[in-house]
Design an enzyme around this catalytic site. Sequence first.
Site, short mmCIF file in Angstrom:
data_model
loop_
_atom_site.label_atom_id
_atom_site.label_comp_id
_atom_site.label_asym_id
_atom_site.label_seq_id
_atom_site.Cartn_x
_atom_site.Cartn_y
_atom_site.Cartn_z
N SER A 87 -109.54 -33.76 -32.82
CA SER A 87 -110.63 -32.84 -32.52
C SER A 87 -110.28 -31.48 -33.11
O SER A 87 -109.12 -31.23 -33.45
CB SER A 87 -110.79 -32.72 -31.00
OG SER A 87 -111.57 -31.61 -30.63
N TYR A 104 -107.89 -32.13 -22.24
CA TYR A 104 -108.41 -32.66 -23.50
C TYR A 104 -107.74 -32.01 -24.69
O TYR A 104 -107.31 -32.68 -25.64
CB TYR A 104 -109.92 -32.43 -23.55
CG TYR A 104 -110.64 -33.02 -24.74
CD1 TYR A 104 -111.07 -34.34 -24.73
CD2 TYR A 104 -110.91 -32.24 -25.86
CE1 TYR A 104 -111.75 -34.88 -25.82
CE2 TYR A 104 -111.59 -32.77 -26.95
CZ TYR A 104 -112.01 -34.09 -26.92
OH TYR A 104 -112.67 -34.62 -28.01
#
Length: 256
Positions: free
Chosen positions: A147, A160
């Site tokens: 990401s 995350y």
Amino acid sequence: MSTTLFDLSGRTALVTGSSRGLGQAIARGLADAGASLVVNGTDAARVGAAAKALRESGHVVHEATFDVTDEAAVLRAFERLDAAGVEIDILVNNAGIQLRKPLVDVSADDWNKVINTNLTSAFLVGREAARRMIARQRGGKIINIGSVTSELARATVAPYTTAKGGIKMLTRAMAAEWAEHDIQVNAIGPGYMLTEMNRALLDNPSFDAWVKGRTPARRWGRPDELIGTAVYLASAASGYVNGQMIYVDGGMLSVL
């Protein structure tokens, strides 16, 4: 340049979390490039529906319903694939979840769930795929999905962010050990994508405006915009590319 460099015919790809979202888009893209597929998820009905849709498009598809965070379940899944004669040449570690909560309110259970789903699963599934790739002595491809938060932190998504930062380093660690076996391990770092996981953000006018203002492309990314990078990293075209992370983010990481 010959397009055969990007031809995945004769290869079989396991894409974790491929019954919906980014994983489903990547799986379809690999299939369109010629690969047979193993569709994965934890919901058998959803996995079956995704597999059915792909078969109706003429693709060869196997189903593997298992929890990527459960080591015993991962081992059993690979044993079933072995027994069925299904050999994984391409693995995409895509399964992931999000949790939005201030760090001071994150419980240990919250933390472990996100880390296990987004990071530990890539180790567990990657290890089993690599063991078999090494034994077959014909190489392979592993693609981990990171990401933009593999590079940048943002408030309220600490577990995350930590997991996706770990994906970057896990990718390098895998490359360091498995490159000599002709296994290329690389990662893709998506920017903000139009997925159901981001539905709450998409529906938030201020956040939607922030994404469009922060991204040079001035828009959210589409899941199918990951396909080209995935096919490249899964194909012979990337035969000497190892331990790298390619960001597909509309330019977000390139600007302040």
